[in-house]
Design an enzyme around this catalytic site. Structure first.
Site, PDB file in Angstrom:
ATOM      1  N   ASP A  57      43.254  35.986  39.593  1.00 51.24           N
ATOM      2  CA  ASP A  57      42.027  36.662  39.602  1.00 51.24           C
ATOM      3  C   ASP A  57      42.101  37.777  38.363  1.00 51.24           C
ATOM      4  O   ASP A  57      43.104  38.285  37.956  1.00 51.24           O
ATOM      5  CB  ASP A  57      41.905  37.232  40.908  1.00 51.24           C
ATOM      6  CG  ASP A  57      41.115  36.083  41.912  1.00 51.24           C
ATOM      7  OD1 ASP A  57      40.749  34.821  41.491  1.00 51.24           O
ATOM      8  OD2 ASP A  57      41.685  36.242  42.910  1.00 51.24           O
TER       9      ASP A  57
ATOM     10  N   ASP B  23      35.608  31.261  40.911  1.00 53.73           N
ATOM     11  CA  ASP B  23      35.055  31.683  41.925  1.00 53.73           C
ATOM     12  C   ASP B  23      33.323  31.787  41.727  1.00 53.73           C
ATOM     13  O   ASP B  23      32.599  31.631  42.436  1.00 53.73           O
ATOM     14  CB  ASP B  23      35.344  32.961  42.447  1.00 53.73           C
ATOM     15  CG  ASP B  23      37.156  32.752  42.949  1.00 53.73           C
ATOM     16  OD1 ASP B  23      37.441  31.845  43.326  1.00 53.73           O
ATOM     17  OD2 ASP B  23      37.605  33.897  42.631  1.00 53.73           O
TER      18      ASP B  23
END
EC number: 3.4.23.36
Length: 151
Positions: free
Chosen positions: A113, A129
């Site tokens: 991330d 995402d």
């Protein structure tokens, strides 16, 4: 047309993996780099769970959920012929995002991330995402406003 929808999913996976590769190659875990001052930073983190770090270490759960989601999405892409293209685009983005994160989980054991919003307390997220979120929004738009018979 199935090739088009799978190509969209493939582009989503490719973009996700390219950004993650760049992050891993150019930042160390925990390193922050300004992207858009006061809006968003790059922050390389390893996510062993889901948003807000829920289900940490439950990789098997994510494998099962992603496998089921992939099967359902592929079924809908193949079987649903008379639907608005927005429905198929949303499914393609959902598929691409799901597979992008699955690749990380299989290859690395965690998800890379990197996007940290500065103006709100929100989980750090990645390109996959973002595609999942956009896919869900487009699916809702389709189901509510365009085609109540999609599913």
């Amino acid at each position: 047309m199935l090739v088009l929808w799978l190509a969209i999913a493939g582009v989503a996976v490719l973009l996700d993996q390219l950004v993650k590769h760049w992050i891993v190659a150019n930042l160390v875990v925990g390193q922050t780099q300004a992207l858009m001052p006061k809006l968003m930073d790059l922050l390389y983190v390893r996510n062993y769970g889901a948003a807000w770090s829920i289900l940490q270490g439950k990789t098997w759960f994510f494998y099962i959920v992603t496998t089921i989601a992939t099967i359902v999405i592929l079924y809908l892409l193949i079987r649903k012929k008379e639907v608005h293209p927005l429905f198929k685009i949303s499914l393609s983005l959902l598929l691409g995002g799901a597979l992008g994160n699955l690749i990380d989980r299989i290859h690395l054991g965690y998800v890379v991330d990197m996007f940290q919003l500065k103006f709100i307390n929100f989980p750090i997220f990645n390109v996959a995402d973002t595609f999942v979120t956009i896919g869900v929004i487009l699916l809702f738009i389709d189901l509510i406003f365009l085609d109540k018979e999609s599913i």
